[in-house]
Design an enzyme around this catalytic site. Structure first.
Site, PDB file in Angstrom:
ATOM      1  N   LYS A  59     -26.657  16.546 -28.743  1.00 12.89           N
ATOM      2  CA  LYS A  59     -26.212  15.194 -29.114  1.00 12.89           C
ATOM      3  C   LYS A  59     -25.446  15.155 -30.447  1.00 12.89           C
ATOM      4  O   LYS A  59     -24.554  14.336 -30.633  1.00 12.89           O
ATOM      5  CB  LYS A  59     -27.407  14.243 -29.168  1.00 12.89           C
ATOM      6  CG  LYS A  59     -27.941  13.899 -27.786  1.00 12.89           C
ATOM      7  CD  LYS A  59     -28.969  12.798 -27.850  1.00 12.89           C
ATOM      8  CE  LYS A  59     -29.461  12.479 -26.449  1.00 12.89           C
ATOM      9  NZ  LYS A  59     -30.376  11.334 -26.419  1.00 12.89           N
TER      10      LYS A  59
ATOM     11  N   ASN B 289     -24.573  10.371 -27.030  1.00 14.64           N
ATOM     12  CA  ASN B 289     -25.012  10.806 -25.700  1.00 14.64           C
ATOM     13  C   ASN B 289     -23.904  10.588 -24.671  1.00 14.64           C
ATOM     14  O   ASN B 289     -24.127  10.743 -23.489  1.00 14.64           O
ATOM     15  CB  ASN B 289     -26.288  10.079 -25.254  1.00 14.64           C
ATOM     16  CG  ASN B 289     -26.000   8.633 -24.901  1.00 14.64           C
ATOM     17  OD1 ASN B 289     -25.211   7.981 -25.576  1.00 14.64           O
ATOM     18  ND2 ASN B 289     -26.612   8.147 -23.854  1.00 14.64           N
TER      19      ASN B 289
ATOM     20  N   ASP C  40     -27.658   5.233 -25.842  1.00 12.59           N
ATOM     21  CA  ASP C  40     -29.126   5.192 -25.913  1.00 12.59           C
ATOM     22  C   ASP C  40     -29.571   3.912 -26.605  1.00 12.59           C
ATOM     23  O   ASP C  40     -30.591   3.315 -26.264  1.00 12.59           O
ATOM     24  CB  ASP C  40     -29.670   6.387 -26.725  1.00 12.59           C
ATOM     25  CG  ASP C  40     -29.609   7.687 -25.933  1.00 12.59           C
ATOM     26  OD1 ASP C  40     -29.617   7.628 -24.690  1.00 12.59           O
ATOM     27  OD2 ASP C  40     -29.556   8.755 -26.569  1.00 12.59           O
TER      28      ASP C  40
ATOM     29  N   GLY D 249     -42.899   7.492 -35.187  1.00  9.89           N
ATOM     30  CA  GLY D 249     -41.957   8.616 -35.126  1.00  9.89           C
ATOM     31  C   GLY D 249     -40.751   8.366 -36.006  1.00  9.89           C
ATOM     32  O   GLY D 249     -40.438   7.207 -36.335  1.00  9.89           O
ATOM     33  N   ALA D 250     -40.095   9.458 -36.406  1.00 13.33           N
ATOM     34  CA  ALA D 250     -38.916   9.326 -37.277  1.00 13.33           C
ATOM     35  C   ALA D 250     -37.876  10.392 -36.950  1.00 13.33           C
ATOM     36  O   ALA D 250     -37.135  10.849 -37.812  1.00 13.33           O
ATOM     37  CB  ALA D 250     -39.342   9.405 -38.751  1.00 13.33           C
ATOM     38  N   GLY D 251     -37.801  10.782 -35.666  1.00  6.48           N
ATOM     39  CA  GLY D 251     -36.795  11.757 -35.223  1.00  6.48           C
ATOM     40  C   GLY D 251     -35.529  11.048 -34.770  1.00  6.48           C
ATOM     41  O   GLY D 251     -35.313   9.873 -35.090  1.00  6.48           O
ATOM     42  N   GLY D 252     -34.712  11.777 -34.003  1.00  7.13           N
ATOM     43  CA  GLY D 252     -33.448  11.221 -33.521  1.00  7.13           C
ATOM     44  C   GLY D 252     -33.665  10.003 -32.642  1.00  7.13           C
ATOM     45  O   GLY D 252     -32.911   9.016 -32.714  1.00  7.13           O
ATOM     46  N   ALA D 253     -34.698  10.031 -31.806  1.00  6.19           N
ATOM     47  CA  ALA D 253     -34.956   8.903 -30.906  1.00  6.19           C
ATOM     48  C   ALA D 253     -35.340   7.657 -31.702  1.00  6.19           C
ATOM     49  O   ALA D 253     -34.907   6.545 -31.381  1.00  6.19           O
ATOM     50  CB  ALA D 253     -36.063   9.267 -29.926  1.00  6.19           C
TER      51      ALA D 253
ATOM     52  N   TYR E 124     -40.918   9.435 -20.362  1.00  3.61           N
ATOM     53  CA  TYR E 124     -41.036   9.053 -18.945  1.00  3.61           C
ATOM     54  C   TYR E 124     -41.679  10.152 -18.091  1.00  3.61           C
ATOM     55  O   TYR E 124     -41.677  10.074 -16.869  1.00  3.61           O
ATOM     56  CB  TYR E 124     -39.708   8.558 -18.359  1.00  3.61           C
ATOM     57  CG  TYR E 124     -38.596   9.553 -18.305  1.00  3.61           C
ATOM     58  CD1 TYR E 124     -37.693   9.650 -19.340  1.00  3.61           C
ATOM     59  CD2 TYR E 124     -38.435  10.380 -17.191  1.00  3.61           C
ATOM     60  CE1 TYR E 124     -36.659  10.556 -19.298  1.00  3.61           C
ATOM     61  CE2 TYR E 124     -37.402  11.286 -17.138  1.00  3.61           C
ATOM     62  CZ  TYR E 124     -36.515  11.371 -18.184  1.00  3.61           C
ATOM     63  OH  TYR E 124     -35.494  12.279 -18.126  1.00  3.61           O
TER      64      TYR E 124
HETATM   65  P1  ATR Z   1     -36.512  13.175 -30.981  1.00  2.00           P
HETATM   66  O1  ATR Z   1     -35.087  13.482 -31.254  1.00  2.00           O
HETATM   67  O2  ATR Z   1     -36.848  13.040 -29.509  1.00  2.00           O
HETATM   68  O3  ATR Z   1     -36.999  12.003 -31.752  1.00  2.00           O
HETATM   69  P2  ATR Z   1     -37.737  14.992 -32.839  1.00  2.00           P
HETATM   70  O4  ATR Z   1     -36.636  14.769 -33.790  1.00  2.00           O
HETATM   71  O5  ATR Z   1     -38.234  16.377 -32.620  1.00  2.00           O
HETATM   72  O6  ATR Z   1     -37.353  14.468 -31.397  1.00  2.00           O
HETATM   73  O7  ATR Z   1     -38.964  14.041 -33.241  1.00  2.00           O
HETATM   74  C1  ATR Z   1     -40.218  14.142 -32.692  1.00  2.00           C
HETATM   75  C2  ATR Z   1     -41.116  13.093 -33.300  1.00  2.00           C
HETATM   76  O8  ATR Z   1     -42.448  13.264 -32.757  1.00  2.00           O
HETATM   77  C3  ATR Z   1     -41.263  13.223 -34.804  1.00  2.00           C
HETATM   78  O9  ATR Z   1     -41.414  11.926 -35.365  1.00  2.00           O
HETATM   79  C4  ATR Z   1     -42.535  14.044 -34.953  1.00  2.00           C
HETATM   80  O10 ATR Z   1     -43.199  13.896 -36.195  1.00  2.00           O
HETATM   81  P3  ATR Z   1     -42.815  14.848 -37.445  1.00  2.00           P
HETATM   82  O11 ATR Z   1     -41.560  14.299 -38.012  1.00  2.00           O
HETATM   83  O12 ATR Z   1     -43.978  14.757 -38.353  1.00  2.00           O
HETATM   84  O13 ATR Z   1     -42.634  16.235 -36.870  1.00  2.00           O
HETATM   85  C5  ATR Z   1     -43.362  13.461 -33.834  1.00  2.00           C
HETATM   86  N1  ATR Z   1     -44.441  14.390 -33.449  1.00  2.00           N
HETATM   87  C6  ATR Z   1     -44.333  15.502 -32.696  1.00  2.00           C
HETATM   88  N2  ATR Z   1     -45.544  16.090 -32.550  1.00  2.00           N
HETATM   89  C7  ATR Z   1     -46.443  15.325 -33.248  1.00  2.00           C
HETATM   90  C8  ATR Z   1     -47.853  15.397 -33.486  1.00  2.00           C
HETATM   91  N3  ATR Z   1     -48.615  16.390 -32.978  1.00  2.00           N
HETATM   92  N4  ATR Z   1     -48.430  14.414 -34.235  1.00  2.00           N
HETATM   93  C9  ATR Z   1     -47.689  13.406 -34.750  1.00  2.00           C
HETATM   94  N5  ATR Z   1     -46.351  13.288 -34.552  1.00  2.00           N
HETATM   95  C10 ATR Z   1     -45.733  14.225 -33.818  1.00  2.00           C
END
Ligand code: ATR
Length: 289
Positions: free
Chosen positions: A80, A101, A116, A141-145, A230
């Site tokens: 992406k 995307n 998205d 969460g704080a990743g790309g999604a 999903y």
């Molecule tokens: P995406 O692009 O799908 O958001 P990502 O960037 O890998 O994927 O983000 C995954 C998210 O799931 C992150 O917020 C991650 O938390 P961290 O930033 O602390 O890694 C969260 N995540 C994954 N496994 C986790 C776990 N076991 N407990 C809590 N949060 C988790």
């Protein structure tokens, strides 16, 4: 007098698009696009295209697809960000998300977009009523999604947006950049008090991942709970929300809606997200499990 040339009618090749990712074999996007195309009788092909990780492989694949006359592609993990880098121009949504995307092969160069965001917003709008307060939205969460979800929530008018992430610094970066508040990951049960909406953007609850541990008791009964996962379609989070009588939005909803702009840009003109499309996707998911 020169003999009249006979007009040769060449059959037009089917319009072609696809989804690029690694892995991509289990993508539901071909089924969504082929359903839209067959409904309106469009001669279209939508392919899953596996392109190995790394920008070099992505660039070479995109150059080849463009040369083959492919109209455009959806782009998924892990490409992406590569799609944005490859593009000659990009939409504001793609720039804000830092990821695309969609990549459309235009005459003036590849154009990156991010559906998205609109996909998530449209899925939520399908549930929201005029009576719903667009108040506190809790994002896990704080990743790309999460980034895309937060942009969508802002566009729908939710405020404040409260971000909780296991790694607190990442939540703070997002909150500062996009506008929002943060709360500690361990305070997630308390953070739900008075919330209009809870969204899980983490991988927790996904098949093969640890469960998301959260107690929904603090959510008002008017709240909506969304999960972008999903697989499984009904996560433990959504099951718990339903058990409390709350409205839910699952990951298929976002997936179906995000496909609409790509279909309209590349293949056809009518793309309706409805119960029939959902039923087809659920059947495909069941067949795979
Ligand atoms: P995406 O692009 O799908 O958001 P990502 O960037 O890998 O994927 O983000 C995954 C998210 O799931 C992150 O917020 C991650 O938390 P961290 O930033 O602390 O890694 C969260 N995540 C994954 N496994 C986790 C776990 N076991 N407990 C809590 N949060 C988790």
């Amino acid at each position: 007098m020169a003999a009249k040339k006979k007009a040769v009618v060449k059959p037009a090749p089917p319009k072609t698009a696809g989804v690029v990712g690694w892995p991509v074999g289990h993508s539901l996007s071909p089924l969504i696009h082929q359903t839209f195309a067959s409904r309106e009788g469009v001669d279209a092909v939508y392919l899953p295209i596996a392109v190995e990780p790394g920008y070099t492989a992505f660039e070479r694949a995109m150059d080849a697809l463009k040369a083959m006359g492919v109209k455009g592609v959806n782009v998924t993990i892990p490409h992406k960000e590569h799609a944005l880098k490859y593009a000659a121009s990009a939409s504001d949504a793609a720039k804000a998300a830092g990821a695309a995307n969609m990549l459309t092969f235009r005459d003036d160069g590849p154009y990156a977009d991010n559906s998205d965001i609109i996909g998530f917003a449209s899925g939520l709008e399908a549930i929201l009523t005029a009576n719903d307060k667009r108040g506190r939205a809790v994002v896990l969460g704080a990743g790309g999604a999460a980034r895309g979800v937060i942009i969508a929530l802002k566009s729908l008018g939710f405020s404040p947006i409260v971000i909780l992430n296991r790694t607190a610094e990442k939540a703070e970066v997002l909150a500062k950049e996009l506008g929002g508040e943060t709360a500690p990951w361990d305070s997630r049960n308390q953070a739900l008090a008075g919330a209009s909406l809870l969204v899980n953007t983490t991988s927790l609850g996904m098949t093969g991942e640890p469960p998301l541990e959260i107690d929904l008791a603090g959510l008002p009964e008017t709240a909506i709970v969304a999960d972008i996962v999903y697989k499984p379609l009904e996560t433990a989070l959504l099951a718990a929300a339903k058990a409390r009588g709350l409205r839910v939005m699952d990951g298929l909803s976002m997936l179906m809606h995000q496909a609409v702009p790509g279909y309209k840009a590349w293949l056809g003109s009518i793309a309706v997200v409805d119960a029939d499309l959902r039923a087809r996707l659920e059947k495909a998911l069941e067949a795979r499990s």
